[in-house]
Design a protein around this motif. Structure first.
Motif, PDB file in Angstrom:
ATOM      1  N   SER A  93       0.698  -1.322   0.037  1.00 32.95           N
ATOM      2  CA  SER A  93       0.033  -0.163  -0.168  1.00 32.95           C
ATOM      3  C   SER A  93       0.960   1.130   0.001  1.00 32.95           C
ATOM      4  O   SER A  93       2.028   1.444   0.240  1.00 32.95           O
ATOM      5  CB  SER A  93      -0.866   0.007   1.221  1.00 32.95           C
ATOM      6  OG  SER A  93      -0.235   0.300   2.501  1.00 32.95           O
ATOM      7  N   GLY A  94       0.283   2.484  -0.328  1.00 31.02           N
ATOM      8  CA  GLY A  94       0.970   3.690  -0.457  1.00 31.02           C
ATOM      9  C   GLY A  94       1.532   4.016   1.167  1.00 31.02           C
ATOM     10  O   GLY A  94       2.648   4.460   1.241  1.00 31.02           O
ATOM     11  N   THR A  95       0.410   3.589   2.138  1.00 31.21           N
ATOM     12  CA  THR A  95       0.793   4.149   3.552  1.00 31.21           C
ATOM     13  C   THR A  95       2.195   3.186   3.789  1.00 31.21           C
ATOM     14  O   THR A  95       3.190   3.730   4.449  1.00 31.21           O
ATOM     15  CB  THR A  95      -0.161   3.624   4.443  1.00 31.21           C
ATOM     16  OG1 THR A  95      -1.315   4.649   3.977  1.00 31.21           O
ATOM     17  CG2 THR A  95       0.054   3.958   5.667  1.00 31.21           C
ATOM     18  N   ALA A  96       2.142   1.905   3.556  1.00 32.39           N
ATOM     19  CA  ALA A  96       3.255   0.987   3.844  1.00 32.39           C
ATOM     20  C   ALA A  96       4.434   1.504   3.287  1.00 32.39           C
ATOM     21  O   ALA A  96       5.608   1.550   3.794  1.00 32.39           O
ATOM     22  CB  ALA A  96       3.026  -0.599   3.184  1.00 32.39           C
ATOM     23  N   ILE A  97       4.422   2.107   2.087  1.00 33.39           N
ATOM     24  CA  ILE A  97       5.750   2.493   1.267  1.00 33.39           C
ATOM     25  C   ILE A  97       6.101   3.607   2.082  1.00 33.39           C
ATOM     26  O   ILE A  97       7.447   3.954   2.298  1.00 33.39           O
ATOM     27  CB  ILE A  97       5.595   2.765  -0.210  1.00 33.39           C
ATOM     28  CG1 ILE A  97       5.400   1.317  -1.015  1.00 33.39           C
ATOM     29  CG2 ILE A  97       6.639   3.525  -0.812  1.00 33.39           C
ATOM     30  CD1 ILE A  97       5.009   1.460  -2.429  1.00 33.39           C
ATOM     31  N   ALA A  98       5.133   4.718   2.343  1.00 31.19           N
ATOM     32  CA  ALA A  98       5.634   5.938   2.997  1.00 31.19           C
ATOM     33  C   ALA A  98       6.044   5.592   4.455  1.00 31.19           C
ATOM     34  O   ALA A  98       7.058   6.265   4.858  1.00 31.19           O
ATOM     35  CB  ALA A  98       4.335   6.920   3.316  1.00 31.19           C
ATOM     36  N   LEU A  99       5.641   4.687   4.969  1.00 33.67           N
ATOM     37  CA  LEU A  99       6.122   4.012   6.340  1.00 33.67           C
ATOM     38  C   LEU A  99       7.679   3.687   6.169  1.00 33.67           C
ATOM     39  O   LEU A  99       8.412   3.920   7.010  1.00 33.67           O
ATOM     40  CB  LEU A  99       5.358   3.111   6.964  1.00 33.67           C
ATOM     41  CG  LEU A  99       5.619   2.543   8.428  1.00 33.67           C
ATOM     42  CD1 LEU A  99       5.458   3.729   9.307  1.00 33.67           C
ATOM     43  CD2 LEU A  99       4.482   1.505   8.658  1.00 33.67           C
ATOM     44  N   GLY A 100       7.913   2.856   4.777  1.00 35.15           N
ATOM     45  CA  GLY A 100       9.395   2.535   4.661  1.00 35.15           C
ATOM     46  C   GLY A 100      10.111   3.718   4.494  1.00 35.15           C
ATOM     47  O   GLY A 100      11.058   3.814   4.782  1.00 35.15           O
ATOM     48  N   ARG A 101       9.629   4.694   3.897  1.00 36.11           N
ATOM     49  CA  ARG A 101      10.432   5.870   3.634  1.00 36.11           C
ATOM     50  C   ARG A 101      10.690   6.780   4.685  1.00 36.11           C
ATOM     51  O   ARG A 101      11.983   7.076   4.977  1.00 36.11           O
ATOM     52  CB  ARG A 101       9.658   6.600   2.545  1.00 36.11           C
ATOM     53  CG  ARG A 101       9.633   6.263   1.256  1.00 36.11           C
ATOM     54  CD  ARG A 101       9.231   7.085   0.277  1.00 36.11           C
ATOM     55  NE  ARG A 101       8.679   6.621  -1.275  1.00 36.11           N
ATOM     56  CZ  ARG A 101       9.306   6.290  -2.110  1.00 36.11           C
ATOM     57  NH1 ARG A 101      10.787   6.450  -1.698  1.00 36.11           N
ATOM     58  NH2 ARG A 101       9.024   6.029  -3.296  1.00 36.11           N
ATOM     59  N   ALA A 102       9.686   6.527   5.685  1.00 34.15           N
ATOM     60  CA  ALA A 102      10.057   7.156   7.141  1.00 34.15           C
ATOM     61  C   ALA A 102      11.136   6.555   7.897  1.00 34.15           C
ATOM     62  O   ALA A 102      12.017   7.124   8.344  1.00 34.15           O
ATOM     63  CB  ALA A 102       8.829   7.243   7.899  1.00 34.15           C
ATOM     64  N   VAL A 103      11.366   5.044   7.837  1.00 29.24           N
ATOM     65  CA  VAL A 103      12.298   4.339   8.381  1.00 29.24           C
ATOM     66  C   VAL A 103      13.497   4.557   7.684  1.00 29.24           C
ATOM     67  O   VAL A 103      14.800   4.837   8.206  1.00 29.24           O
ATOM     68  CB  VAL A 103      12.066   2.863   8.176  1.00 29.24           C
ATOM     69  CG1 VAL A 103      13.187   2.080   8.859  1.00 29.24           C
ATOM     70  CG2 VAL A 103      10.711   2.533   8.934  1.00 29.24           C
ATOM     71  N   ALA A 104      13.622   4.561   6.259  1.00 21.79           N
ATOM     72  CA  ALA A 104      14.834   4.987   5.734  1.00 21.79           C
ATOM     73  C   ALA A 104      15.387   6.269   5.773  1.00 21.79           C
ATOM     74  O   ALA A 104      16.783   6.583   6.168  1.00 21.79           O
ATOM     75  CB  ALA A 104      14.817   4.795   3.983  1.00 21.79           C
ATOM     76  N   ARG A 105      14.671   7.411   5.837  1.00 18.81           N
ATOM     77  CA  ARG A 105      14.833   8.705   6.335  1.00 18.81           C
ATOM     78  C   ARG A 105      15.606   8.814   7.771  1.00 18.81           C
ATOM     79  O   ARG A 105      16.422   9.311   7.973  1.00 18.81           O
ATOM     80  CB  ARG A 105      13.903   9.568   6.305  1.00 18.81           C
ATOM     81  CG  ARG A 105      13.446  10.128   4.974  1.00 18.81           C
ATOM     82  CD  ARG A 105      12.553  11.424   5.093  1.00 18.81           C
ATOM     83  NE  ARG A 105      11.374  11.093   6.052  1.00 18.81           N
ATOM     84  CZ  ARG A 105      10.177  10.872   5.501  1.00 18.81           C
ATOM     85  NH1 ARG A 105      10.069  10.281   4.271  1.00 18.81           N
ATOM     86  NH2 ARG A 105       9.303  10.506   6.433  1.00 18.81           N
TER      87      ARG A 105
END
Length: 246
Positions: free
Chosen positions: A142-154
């Motif tokens: 989901s878009g939310t899951a990907i955004a959550l992954g981006r937050a972890v990477a940041r």
């Protein structure tokens, strides 16, 4: 002066909720379109447009927002890199609030995920994201899951593309790599949306979970974003800006 809100995707489940929440906020629903309709006329009749259609129309609606000078609140998921670039280009001309999820709780989840990732080194803590949605959802993760992954990477000083994604594990696989973020997507029934971020180490596990029980929370957040966007300078925003966290 009463705010005029246009709704792209008004014939869908979210469209009805957006109409109700817009009216409850004191705004006027200036009009709406479904899978077809005159999007150009919708932007002309509105002070701000909320778009919960799909990735295929996002680029067109972003271009119309820029051309008409009207703010855009975009909640479509599954955008390609080219479509996201078109949205970013429109945001050079008008304010665009683009969020993977408009629930206030999810916005806080992103902030917590970033802070935790900064404190928990990837050499010791594997990051795994599990999401579940209704059986009709067509994009995964989901878009939310990907955004959550981006937050972890940041939080770890990288981009998601640099960190890497592991998903679709099946059969005899190699051992898990150190650093990549794992994703698992579940589909079934009519689950509105569930997301769990797990940091797993040899001696402890830490989990953050958000569950949505009613789609109305997304509509309420999107309408809040529409009111906020009017009068903002051109830029690409997300819900953390709307909530005063940006």
């Amino acid at each position: 002066m009463t705010l005029r809100i246009g709704i792209a995707g008004i014939t869908g489940r979210m469209g009805q909720l957006l109409s109700e929440e817009a009216a409850a906020s004191g705004a006027l629903v200036a009009g709406g379109i479904g899978r077809s309709g005159d999007a150009e006329a919708l932007f002309a009749a509105s002070d701000v447009v909320i778009d919960f259609t799909n990735a295929l129309t996002a680029e067109r609606h972003a271009e119309l927002a820029a051309r008409s000078g009207k703010p855009l609140v975009l909640g479509s998921s599954g955008l390609s890199a080219a479509q996201e670039a078109a949205v970013a280009e429109a945001a050079r001309t008008v304010p665009v609030v683009y969020a993977a999820n408009f629930a206030p709780g999810v916005t806080l989840l992103f902030a917590l995920a970033e802070r935790m990732a900064a404190a928990l080194p990837p050499e010791q803590y594997d990051a795994e994201i599990v999401e579940m949605h209704h059986r009709q959802k067509v994009d995964a993760p989901s878009g939310t899951a990907i955004a959550l992954g981006r937050a972890v990477a940041r939080g770890r000083g990288q981009t998601l593309e640099e960190v890497g994604m592991e998903s679709g594990r099946n059969g005899h696989t190699a051992p898990r790599g150190t650093g990549p973020i794992g994703f698992a997507a579940l589909r079934g029934g009519q689950v509105v949306g569930e997301h769990t971020l797990l940091f797993a180490a040899g001696s402890e596990h830490i989990a953050l979970t958000h569950r949505s029980f009613d789609r109305r929370v997304y509509a309420t957040g999107a309408v809040r974003a529409a009111h906020w966007a009017v009068g903002q300078p051109p830029a690409l925003y997300d819900m953390k800006h709307v909530l005063g966290m940006g």
